[in-house]
Scaffold this motif. Structure first.
Motif, PDB file in Angstrom:
ATOM      1  N   CYS A   1       0.820  -1.208   0.000  1.00  0.00           N
ATOM      2  CA  CYS A   1       0.000   0.000   0.000  1.00  0.00           C
ATOM      3  C   CYS A   1       0.853   1.258   0.000  1.00  0.00           C
ATOM      4  O   CYS A   1       0.509   2.256  -0.633  1.00  0.00           O
ATOM      5  CB  CYS A   1      -0.945   0.002   1.203  1.00  0.00           C
ATOM      6  N   GLU A   2       1.981   1.211   0.708  1.00  0.00           N
ATOM      7  CA  GLU A   2       2.919   2.337   0.684  1.00  0.00           C
ATOM      8  C   GLU A   2       3.440   2.560  -0.725  1.00  0.00           C
ATOM      9  O   GLU A   2       3.514   3.688  -1.213  1.00  0.00           O
ATOM     10  CB  GLU A   2       4.084   2.062   1.641  1.00  0.00           C
ATOM     11  N   ILE A   3       3.797   1.469  -1.403  1.00  0.00           N
ATOM     12  CA  ILE A   3       4.300   1.564  -2.783  1.00  0.00           C
ATOM     13  C   ILE A   3       3.219   2.123  -3.699  1.00  0.00           C
ATOM     14  O   ILE A   3       3.458   3.027  -4.507  1.00  0.00           O
ATOM     15  CB  ILE A   3       4.753   0.185  -3.290  1.00  0.00           C
ATOM     16  N   PHE A   4       1.998   1.569  -3.593  1.00  0.00           N
ATOM     17  CA  PHE A   4       0.907   2.018  -4.452  1.00  0.00           C
ATOM     18  C   PHE A   4       0.637   3.507  -4.267  1.00  0.00           C
ATOM     19  O   PHE A   4       0.364   4.228  -5.237  1.00  0.00           O
ATOM     20  CB  PHE A   4      -0.374   1.240  -4.143  1.00  0.00           C
ATOM     21  N   SER A   5       0.720   3.983  -3.018  1.00  0.00           N
ATOM     22  CA  SER A   5       0.439   5.388  -2.730  1.00  0.00           C
ATOM     23  C   SER A   5       1.444   6.315  -3.407  1.00  0.00           C
ATOM     24  O   SER A   5       1.088   7.374  -3.905  1.00  0.00           O
ATOM     25  CB  SER A   5       0.471   5.633  -1.212  1.00  0.00           C
ATOM     26  N   VAL A   6       2.700   5.891  -3.432  1.00  0.00           N
ATOM     27  CA  VAL A   6       3.737   6.741  -4.017  1.00  0.00           C
ATOM     28  C   VAL A   6       3.742   6.649  -5.541  1.00  0.00           C
ATOM     29  O   VAL A   6       3.799   7.667  -6.233  1.00  0.00           O
ATOM     30  CB  VAL A   6       5.128   6.346  -3.475  1.00  0.00           C
ATOM     31  N   MET A   7       3.642   5.436  -6.073  1.00  0.00           N
ATOM     32  CA  MET A   7       3.817   5.246  -7.516  1.00  0.00           C
ATOM     33  C   MET A   7       2.568   5.616  -8.313  1.00  0.00           C
ATOM     34  O   MET A   7       2.669   5.995  -9.484  1.00  0.00           O
ATOM     35  CB  MET A   7       4.217   3.795  -7.805  1.00  0.00           C
TER      36      MET A   7
ATOM     37  N   THR B   1      -6.042  -1.680   0.948  1.00  0.00           N
ATOM     38  CA  THR B   1      -5.631  -2.409  -0.253  1.00  0.00           C
ATOM     39  C   THR B   1      -6.751  -2.434  -1.271  1.00  0.00           C
ATOM     40  O   THR B   1      -6.535  -2.191  -2.463  1.00  0.00           O
ATOM     41  CB  THR B   1      -5.236  -3.860   0.114  1.00  0.00           C
ATOM     42  N   ARG B   2      -7.967  -2.718  -0.809  1.00  0.00           N
ATOM     43  CA  ARG B   2      -9.106  -2.768  -1.735  1.00  0.00           C
ATOM     44  C   ARG B   2      -9.363  -1.401  -2.350  1.00  0.00           C
ATOM     45  O   ARG B   2      -9.756  -1.288  -3.506  1.00  0.00           O
ATOM     46  CB  ARG B   2     -10.348  -3.274  -0.994  1.00  0.00           C
ATOM     47  N   ARG B   3      -9.127  -0.347  -1.570  1.00  0.00           N
ATOM     48  CA  ARG B   3      -9.314   1.006  -2.094  1.00  0.00           C
ATOM     49  C   ARG B   3      -8.330   1.282  -3.222  1.00  0.00           C
ATOM     50  O   ARG B   3      -8.668   1.854  -4.245  1.00  0.00           O
ATOM     51  CB  ARG B   3      -9.140   2.029  -0.973  1.00  0.00           C
ATOM     52  N   HIS B   4      -7.073   0.858  -3.048  1.00  0.00           N
ATOM     53  CA  HIS B   4      -6.063   1.044  -4.103  1.00  0.00           C
ATOM     54  C   HIS B   4      -6.450   0.295  -5.362  1.00  0.00           C
ATOM     55  O   HIS B   4      -6.331   0.808  -6.475  1.00  0.00           O
ATOM     56  CB  HIS B   4      -4.697   0.568  -3.621  1.00  0.00           C
ATOM     57  N   LEU B   5      -6.931  -0.940  -5.201  1.00  0.00           N
ATOM     58  CA  LEU B   5      -7.306  -1.727  -6.372  1.00  0.00           C
ATOM     59  C   LEU B   5      -8.506  -1.119  -7.072  1.00  0.00           C
ATOM     60  O   LEU B   5      -8.575  -1.068  -8.293  1.00  0.00           O
ATOM     61  CB  LEU B   5      -7.624  -3.171  -5.956  1.00  0.00           C
ATOM     62  N   LYS B   6      -9.446  -0.624  -6.296  1.00  0.00           N
ATOM     63  CA  LYS B   6     -10.658  -0.043  -6.870  1.00  0.00           C
ATOM     64  C   LYS B   6     -10.377   1.266  -7.594  1.00  0.00           C
ATOM     65  O   LYS B   6     -10.966   1.575  -8.627  1.00  0.00           O
ATOM     66  CB  LYS B   6     -11.686   0.199  -5.756  1.00  0.00           C
TER      67      LYS B   6
END
Length: 313
Positions: free
Chosen positions: A79-85, A117-122
């Motif tokens: 989730c940290e990676i997804f937030s930055v990238m 995590t689900r929020r990032h995927l959505k």
């Protein structure tokens, strides 16, 4: 090195950034992961393009998660990676791998994923390429194709890779109408390249747009691609160069009595030879940069003395 001013926006001849290469061995300790997150945050402040694809359609994140082997990263770390990238987690590389697939395979295990995590995927926009190959190209007429290409260019979605592992450009060259010898496809290809669709991207068998255009005898397309910097020494996944592939297809066309295709492929072959293509390019021919080749050509090794000397080339 980044803190000391290293140039982070350069790419090698495979289209990879330094981050791609860093990610290919995975991260094995908590210290590795903490340092990696610090690096990502620093790169984000430098406007680093995390969405850059190499010529297999992979972002650095694809490389990181493809090469984990037995390493499985925690939801918190991902989730940290997804937030930055801030990447499209549904985007496929040309082997069909995407980040969403990794998350559900390695983290779900029948359990409910963490809310974050689900929020990032959505929140990652689904790409049309996540579902089907670019079927419209395969079914489109010569009248419909230019309009569809224009729409994709306006949508800035020319970098998508479909479920078959192909970019729009490669799909168009494989299946688009070529009855006019490739003039229409050349115009469409020019639009896609102008919209920043990569001419160096490969399909799952390692073929570039130039290799496909040559085998179909699309001389106008081949001319556009060469003008735009297509590499004449690219090889497929079996190590076969464009000229050898074209020659095999040309012989097949002759054996089946397709004289028109035979002549068109021959015309493309002559074009490639004029551009310096070799029948059997080496790994060095394929991947060494032009500046490195020039430097290498200026320095040769004397067979008699073993000493280096500058050539007159």
């Amino acid at each position: 090195m980044v803190a000391e001013g290293a140039h982070v926006h350069r790419f090698n001849t495979s289209g990879q950034s330094f981050l791609h290469l860093l990610c290919q061995n995975g991260l094995h300790t908590k210290d590795d992961m903490d340092e990696f997150l610090k690096l990502l945050r620093r790169l984000s402040q430098m406007d680093f393009s995390f969405s850059t694809n190499d010529y297999q359609g992979r972002t650095a994140l694809h490389d990181l998660l493809r090469c984990t082997n037995e390493q499985k990263y925690s939801e918190e770390f991902l989730c940290e990676i997804f937030s930055v990238m801030q990447l499209n987690l549904n985007a496929l590389d040309n082997s069909g791998f995407n980040v969403s697939k990794y998350v559900f395979t390695n983290l779900a295990h029948g359990e409910i994923l963490d809310v974050q995590t689900r929020r990032h995927l959505k929140n990652r926009r689904p790409s049309s390429s996540d579902i089907q190959p670019f079927f419209f190209i395969q079914k489109s007429s010569a009248q419909e194709l230019p309009t569809w290409i224009d729409e994709r260019c306006k949508m800035e979605s020319v970098k998508d890779i479909d479920a078959a592992g192909d970019t729009i450009l490669i799909t168009m060259l494989k299946h688009g109408p070529g009855d006019d010898g490739g003039k229409l496809l050349a115009d469409c290809a020019n639009k896609l390249i102008t919209a920043r669709c990569s001419i160096h991207m490969r399909d799952r068998t390692g073929n570039t747009a130039l290799a496909i255009a040559t085998r179909r005898g699309l001389r106008p397309v081949a001319k556009i691609l060469l003008k735009r910097g297509a590499h004449v020494h690219s090889r497929d996944s079996m190590g076969v160069g464009i000229l050898s592939q074209a020659e095999s297809t040309m012989i097949e066309a002759k054996n089946t009595g397709d004289e028109r295709l035979y002549a068109r492929i021959l015309s493309c072959i002559m074009l490639l030879i004029e551009a310096g293509a070799k029948a059997e390019p080496t790994e060095q021919d394929e991947w060494m940069s032009r500046s490195a080749k020039k430097a290498f050509a200026r320095t040769t090794i004397s067979p008699d003395t073993g000493s280096s000397h500058s050539s007159m080339i």
